[in-house]
Design an enzyme around this catalytic site. Structure first.
Site, PDB file in Angstrom:
ATOM      1  N   LEU A   8       0.700  -0.905  -0.196  1.00  0.00           N
ATOM      2  CA  LEU A   8       0.451   0.032   0.328  1.00  0.00           C
ATOM      3  C   LEU A   8       0.896   1.351  -0.268  1.00  0.00           C
ATOM      4  CD1 LEU A   8      -2.246  -1.042   2.847  1.00  0.00           C
ATOM      5  CD2 LEU A   8      -2.105  -1.843   0.573  1.00  0.00           C
ATOM      6  N   GLY A  11      -0.877   6.794  -0.396  1.00  0.00           N
ATOM      7  CA  GLY A  11      -0.776   7.910   0.765  1.00  0.00           C
ATOM      8  C   GLY A  11      -0.014   9.493   0.668  1.00  0.00           C
ATOM      9  N   ARG A  15       2.497  14.501   6.340  1.00  0.00           N
ATOM     10  CA  ARG A  15       2.994  15.357   7.478  1.00  0.00           C
ATOM     11  C   ARG A  15       5.006  15.714   7.310  1.00  0.00           C
ATOM     12  NH1 ARG A  15       2.582  11.597  11.769  1.00  0.00           N
ATOM     13  NH2 ARG A  15       1.186  10.814  11.010  1.00  0.00           N
TER      14      ARG A  15
HETATM   15  C1  UD1 Z   1      -3.747   2.077   9.746  1.00  0.00           C
HETATM   16  C2  UD1 Z   1      -4.245   0.775  10.209  1.00  0.00           C
HETATM   17  C3  UD1 Z   1      -4.309   1.278  11.587  1.00  0.00           C
HETATM   18  C4  UD1 Z   1      -2.762   0.802  11.947  1.00  0.00           C
HETATM   19  C5  UD1 Z   1      -1.374   1.894  11.361  1.00  0.00           C
HETATM   20  C6  UD1 Z   1      -0.687   1.316  11.535  1.00  0.00           C
HETATM   21  C7  UD1 Z   1      -6.118   0.778   9.161  1.00  0.00           C
HETATM   22  C8  UD1 Z   1      -7.453   1.307   8.899  1.00  0.00           C
HETATM   23  N1  UD1 Z   1      -5.262   1.335  10.186  1.00  0.00           N
HETATM   24  O1  UD1 Z   1      -3.726   2.793   9.993  1.00  0.00           O
HETATM   25  O2  UD1 Z   1      -4.929  -0.026  11.880  1.00  0.00           O
HETATM   26  O3  UD1 Z   1      -2.331   0.902  13.789  1.00  0.00           O
HETATM   27  O4  UD1 Z   1      -1.920   1.494  10.045  1.00  0.00           O
HETATM   28  O5  UD1 Z   1       0.486   2.260  11.076  1.00  0.00           O
HETATM   29  O6  UD1 Z   1      -6.169   0.370   8.318  1.00  0.00           O
HETATM   30  N2  UD1 Z   1      -3.097   3.913   1.986  1.00  0.00           N
HETATM   31  C9  UD1 Z   1      -3.290   3.420   0.679  1.00  0.00           C
HETATM   32  N3  UD1 Z   1      -4.788   4.095   0.191  1.00  0.00           N
HETATM   33  C10 UD1 Z   1      -5.946   4.491   1.271  1.00  0.00           C
HETATM   34  C11 UD1 Z   1      -4.996   4.618   2.401  1.00  0.00           C
HETATM   35  C12 UD1 Z   1      -3.688   4.466   2.750  1.00  0.00           C
HETATM   36  O7  UD1 Z   1      -2.356   2.843  -0.176  1.00  0.00           O
HETATM   37  O8  UD1 Z   1      -6.304   4.884   0.355  1.00  0.00           O
HETATM   38  C13 UD1 Z   1      -1.521   3.259   2.628  1.00  0.00           C
HETATM   39  C14 UD1 Z   1      -1.032   4.509   3.656  1.00  0.00           C
HETATM   40  O9  UD1 Z   1       0.388   5.133   1.677  1.00  0.00           O
HETATM   41  C15 UD1 Z   1      -0.012   4.182   4.110  1.00  0.00           C
HETATM   42  C16 UD1 Z   1      -0.603   2.314   4.613  1.00  0.00           C
HETATM   43  O10 UD1 Z   1      -2.077   2.434   3.434  1.00  0.00           O
HETATM   44  O11 UD1 Z   1       1.325   3.406   3.105  1.00  0.00           O
HETATM   45  C17 UD1 Z   1      -1.262   2.980   6.273  1.00  0.00           C
HETATM   46  O12 UD1 Z   1      -2.735   4.815   6.097  1.00  0.00           O
HETATM   47  P1  UD1 Z   1      -2.267   5.015   6.878  1.00  0.00           P
HETATM   48  O13 UD1 Z   1      -3.056   6.226   6.932  1.00  0.00           O
HETATM   49  O14 UD1 Z   1      -0.504   5.641   7.217  1.00  0.00           O
HETATM   50  O15 UD1 Z   1      -3.187   4.363   7.770  1.00  0.00           O
HETATM   51  P2  UD1 Z   1      -3.361   4.692   9.549  1.00  0.00           P
HETATM   52  O16 UD1 Z   1      -4.774   5.113   8.951  1.00  0.00           O
HETATM   53  O17 UD1 Z   1      -2.670   5.220  10.365  1.00  0.00           O
END
Ligand code: UD1
Ligand code: CA
Length: 456
Positions: A8, A11, A15
């Site tokens: 994934l 994002g 920050r």
């Molecule tokens: C997510 C987890 C959380 C965990 C945390 C660890 C979910 C709902 N929550 O939270 O339980 O503790 O990671 O860091 O999964 N990304 C995409 N597309 C999207 C959203 C995210 O590719 O639509 C990717 C981001 O680039 C990133 C990763 O997924 O690499 C995690 O996304 P992020 O928004 O950081 O997750 P959290 O909301 O922090």
């Protein structure tokens, strides 16, 4: 068993405060996403799928050589939504591994352990106990210790917030079940996102056991959200590399002031590295090599017993056994030095070869030159290799002696054992064994008087 790894990486990374998508920021000169990719590449029978979105063109362009398929997530509606984009590319029998593109230091051993916990009856989840789990989804367990669900921080109750087992986001699951659960995701939650974490509760409802394991160190599962975290993981990574080199027989004056941004493919023993040394690209370093403080080495091959003194910049160079370089030498690409060559301070060498036992010890520029063996090049020698349009070669044959402050205007050849008088501008080939010089004859004026200051 076939593995499909989904990374994934869609994002934004707000920050980071950067024009560059977060996953293209580097650790040890390699983008974060590349680290994750390189680790997953070491799994056998693995197909890699990267979900990307933010900075799409730049990401694809920068990492076009990765052997992965790219799936664009045009709108980032959550981690569950991200995995949904790949759903139709997952085979029922696949073991699907979910990784994050911004969690660069995850170890292969941890991933393998995770994968080994997956089967028809179980899903594997990587969790981590944290002193301060703020921001993480919390792992909720029942009285018997079985995982029942993951609750996101923003949706958690006061008691759930007290749980200190965090979700790393990294999991492995059977393809068929995953696809079924992905179909059932909704965004009825505090963030209005499709949470991948919701599949845990669905799995439990289907009678699937959630097996957890934890990484050896928290650093493995830390993500990069800002430049402070980036610098922390850079140091963690560098310390690991330093430890590995020390175990292999390298002395590092201070592992906290050493950076390897690439690899040392052939590494000797009893290499001694002083502080603030940076080694970049692909290198090879022989036995008993000494590298002085503040030296930068890139894409170079360094022979046994070479001594590099402080403050040298060495880029794409071969240095033969027993040679001595610096301090303050700059060796530029396509320079090849044979054995026992001495290159001293403020000497720049470019695209030149220097044969055994030759010396260029002070303040010289040698470019596009072939230097023979046992040649001595005096202080302040310049090969004038460029007429403003074209480059020309200089040849200095074995045993030649070039006096100080000499310009050799290329193309020009200095013959074997020739001597060039100091202060010469050499524009024609100089024969072997002879003294050649081009210098205005010195005169002294016996009756000359110094000017006297006029009175006003
Ligand atoms: C997510 C987890 C959380 C965990 C945390 C660890 C979910 C709902 N929550 O939270 O339980 O503790 O990671 O860091 O999964 N990304 C995409 N597309 C999207 C959203 C995210 O590719 O639509 C990717 C981001 O680039 C990133 C990763 O997924 O690499 C995690 O996304 P992020 O928004 O950081 O997750 P959290 O909301 O922090
Ligand atoms: Ca989020």
């Amino acid at each position: 068993m076939k593995i499909t790894t989904i990374i994934l990486a869609a994002g934004k990374g707000t920050r980071m405060r950067s024009e560059l998508p977060k996953i293209l920021h580097n650790i040890a000169n390699r983008p974060l996403l590349q680290h994750v990719y390189d680790t997953s590449c070491q799994l056998e029978n693995n197909t890699i799928k990267i979900v990307y979105g933010h900075g799409a063109d730049l990401v694809r362009d920068t990492l076009k050589d990765l052997a992965a398929s790219w799936i664009e997530q045009k709108q980032q509606l959550g981690t569950g939504h991200a995995v949904q984009q790949v759903s139709d590319q997952i085979a029922d029998t696949d073991t699907v591994l979910i990784l994050y593109g911004d969690v660069p230091l995850l170890k292969l051993t941890t991933v393998k352990q995770l994968i080994s916990n997956v089967n028809d009856q179980s899903l594997a989840l990587l969790t981590v106990n944290l002193d301060n789990p703020t921001g993480y989804g919390r792992i909720v367990r029942d009285a018997s210790g079985q995982v029942t669900k993951i609750v996101e921080e923003k949706d958690a109750s006061v008691t759930e917030k007290l749980l200190n087992e965090g979700n790393t986001g990294i999991m492995a699951v059977q393809g068929k079940a995953l696809k079924k659960w992905l179909n059932q995701l909704n965004n009825n939650n505090a963030q209005g996102e499709y949470y991948l974490t919701d599949v845990i509760e669905m799995a439990v409802a289907d009678g699937i056991t959630v097996v957890t394991n934890q990484p050896e160190s928290v650093d493995e599962v830390l993500g990069v959200n800002n430049r402070i975290q980036l610098s922390h993981l850079e140091r963690v990574y560098q310390q690991e590399q330093a430890n590995r080199l020390m175990e292999l027989g390298v002395t590092l004056a201070d592992p906290a002031r050493f950076d390897l941004r690439g690899s040392i493919e052939n590494l000797g023993i009893d290499i001694v590295v002083d502080v603030n040394v940076i080694i970049e690209g692909k290198n090879s370093i022989g036995n008993n090599v000494k590298i002085g403080a503040n030296t930068h080495i890139k894409d170079s091959i360094i022979g046994d017993s070479v001594e590099i003194l402080a403050n040298c910049v060495i880029d794409n160079v071969v240095i033969g056994q027993g040679s001595k370089i610096g301090p303050f030498a700059r060796l530029r690409p396509e320079t090849v030095l044979a054995e026992n060559v001495h290159i001293g301070n403020f000497v720049e060498i470019k695209k030149s070869s220097v044969a055994a036992s030759s010396k260029i010890n002070h303040l010289s520029y040698i470019g596009d030159t072939t230097v023979g063996s046992r040649v001595n090049i005096g202080a302040g020698t310049i090969t004038c290799n460029y007429d403003g349009v074209n480059k020309f070669r200089t040849v200095i044959e074995d045993g030649a002696f070039i006096g100080s402050d000499t310009q050799l205007v290329a193309p020009v050849t200095i013959g074997k054992n020739a001597t060039i008088g100091a202060g010469s501008t050499i524009t024609k080939d100089s024969p072997e064994n002879q003294l050649t010089l081009s210098r205005v004859k010195q005169v002294s004026l016996a009756n000359w008087q110094r000017p006297i200051k006029k009175e006003k």
